[in-house]
Design an enzyme around this catalytic site. Sequence first.
Site, PDB file in Angstrom:
ATOM      1  N   GLU A 127       0.785  -1.234   0.000  1.00 33.62           N
ATOM      2  CA  GLU A 127       0.000   0.000   0.000  1.00 33.62           C
ATOM      3  C   GLU A 127       0.820   1.289   0.000  1.00 33.62           C
ATOM      4  O   GLU A 127       0.337   2.322  -0.445  1.00 33.62           O
ATOM      5  CB  GLU A 127      -0.948   0.001   1.218  1.00 33.62           C
ATOM      6  N   SER A 399     -38.627 -24.269 -23.100  1.00 28.68           N
ATOM      7  CA  SER A 399     -39.699 -23.590 -23.829  1.00 28.68           C
ATOM      8  C   SER A 399     -40.188 -22.311 -23.165  1.00 28.68           C
ATOM      9  O   SER A 399     -40.966 -21.570 -23.767  1.00 28.68           O
ATOM     10  CB  SER A 399     -40.889 -24.539 -24.018  1.00 28.68           C
TER      11      SER A 399
END
Length: 758
Positions: A127, A399
């Site tokens: 960092e 379907s």
Amino acid sequence: MSGGPELMTHHAYEEPDGHDDDVLDEDGKPVLTPEQRKKRRWKIIRRVGYGFVGVFLVLPAIAFVITYFLVDVPSPTEVAQNQSQAVTYLFADGSPMGKDVPRGGNRVLLTPEQIPDVMKHAAIATEDDSFETNSGFDVGGLLRAVYNQATGGTGGGSTISQQYIKKATDNDAPTLTRKWTELAKSFKMNQTYEKKDIITAYLNIIYFGRGAYGVGAASQAFFHKEAKDLSFSEAALLAGLIQQPGRSENPKVAQDRWNTALDRMVKNNYISAADRAAAQFPTPIPLEDSKQQAGAPPAFVVQQVKDELAAHDIPEDRYYSGGFVVQTTIDPKAQQAAEQAATDAMKNQVDDNLLNALVAVDPKTGGVLAYYGGKPIVQVNGQDQAGRDWADTPQNPGSSMKPFDLTAFLKMGKGLDAKFDGSNNRTFDGRVVRNAGPGSSCSQQCTVSEAMMRSANTVFYDMVLNQTKQGPVKDAAREAGVKTKNDDGGQSIISTKDNNISLGGGETQITPLDMASAYATFAANGQQRARHFVQKVTNGQSEVAYEASTDAKSAFDSDADKSRQIAGNVTEALKPVIDFSKLKCPNGHECAGKTGTQQHTKVAGEPAWAANANSQTWMVGYTPSVSVAAWVGGDGNKPLHGKNNSPIYGSTIAGPMWQKFLSLYLTGKPGEKFDKVDRIGGEVPPPPSSDVATTTDATPTDENQGDGDNNGNGNGNGNDGDQGGNHGNPSSSPTTTPKHTKTPTKTDTPTKTDEPGN
């Protein structure tokens, strides 16, 4: 006496710049010598320099000193009081749903001695590699951040001290005022505390993912150990996740961040190259290593809420820090009905591979009324683990995809009275497409309306292949509300590479959540509203932090009336499906919907009955006030069966589950009817009822229940358009036509000009 002042005045006006006023240019201005011009330029430069120093150095320095003495640096103890707060959940009516308490809520603040050096080094390397030498901010980092922002690059310039201030104040506003005070506080922090105290404070409040604030909570949440016992490899993973805590459960992200942290630790001489080479990825413990807390809201609802809030500027690292109250769209009656219907559907089932999900959406708002994605906690080898959210897992829709075929067809101006050859075993460019057994075939001049009721595969395969094409079907589904990967940031996939899209097979896979949302657009007369789980969020000060929009847009045409007409025609086609599938709509209500089935692809070693088995089944339908998707299927291509190894269909388990939900939810609610619209393409006769046909295969059997699905992946494996669909007798086809049609003298089939999949 009188000459003195005159002499002074004369000199003041005669030669203020050392020039002779008697020598003028053509414009009447004094003519300067080269030496005089040089002096004047330097005078201007000096004045500009003094102004620059005053404006850009002296004044900011004075302002910075003033700010320095005015600001305070929050202590980790003060910060901890505002982090790890439970999030309160409410139902749509304001009644309590429960509290989402973070795992790391009961953490303690560690001392510098309790955090190992490997953890501190991993965080510093990842960092802020200048942490040991900077004064709270890094000028080089600031310049890089400015450059990246100007050029569209990535990467910021925040030091560990700045990140601490940002998290401590919960302020990440992109303003100069915020950045200015952040710099002053960071500088003051470095003048007030030692470096070991600063890195400790940072690691005590930073968010790592899994609801864990602080390294003490994170080491427990990820590895079930004390922070002091972390290895350098485990520390590297935690440090790497600081940048992307919300993606901690993504294996690729976690691996990449771990590698980045280790590489930077080597670069900063915190570990040796040999240690780096020998490092093994530290696999975290399962996400859910304990059962869900009593009184907590449904786990899958919580995750959907988190995802929604993250998309609206409340990411996971702020989620537990705002004292938020989330009023959801979940209706308590609907949620109870969904859980009861889903639970009852699984009772007395003999197949342990069966899974189910149910989602209900309000067409008038887009709000999710009920959400059941399966069991949030499941047993795996005797251990409790997080269950999978099957309501947000894409599956072949079978379907239930056909309404989108029809939508694309209607958008072309074609109507429900258009005729296709609905007979069985039709050949399309070398592929034989079958209907799904007794009751699913119709005449060679079958109307689209009847084809939808019977779920005639041959009609819809023909419709998409030769008329609408595949792209418009995908467009219709997305317009209705299906959120696809890459295009819409969703989970569903709609593949247009072959014609299996027409029957919901192949690579086309849609989530139950998407199906409920999309069918809600039909119920809402073609008005599409973004589905959402959150009504509004208020923070600890009772201020509204987020409120969902319920604005609608015309889905299928920019003209709202045209979109309404298209949706109304789809509804007219889907209304007869309910009775034909032997399902019932609650008294006083009108329903429309469609079943769906995906056939299982048999593999070597499976029993003989697997050849006729199905792997996914659906019932998706709606009333004017609620759209419901019910799914019963398996994890992947598994053969599913009922008693005596009989195949299951959309109307076998999913259909009754859908029906029971509606019965429970709509009890006591006023009756409702669909709005009437004009037919597209002209008036047509009323759709046939299920007992009109004279042949023995016109009424669905218990095995078929009117569900005609012929799905596949186009690879010729027995599950595609030329092989699948043999749910009943694959060779059966009607020998007579229904009473409402005349025996055709020719086949009214669209000309086939394209190969399947084009």
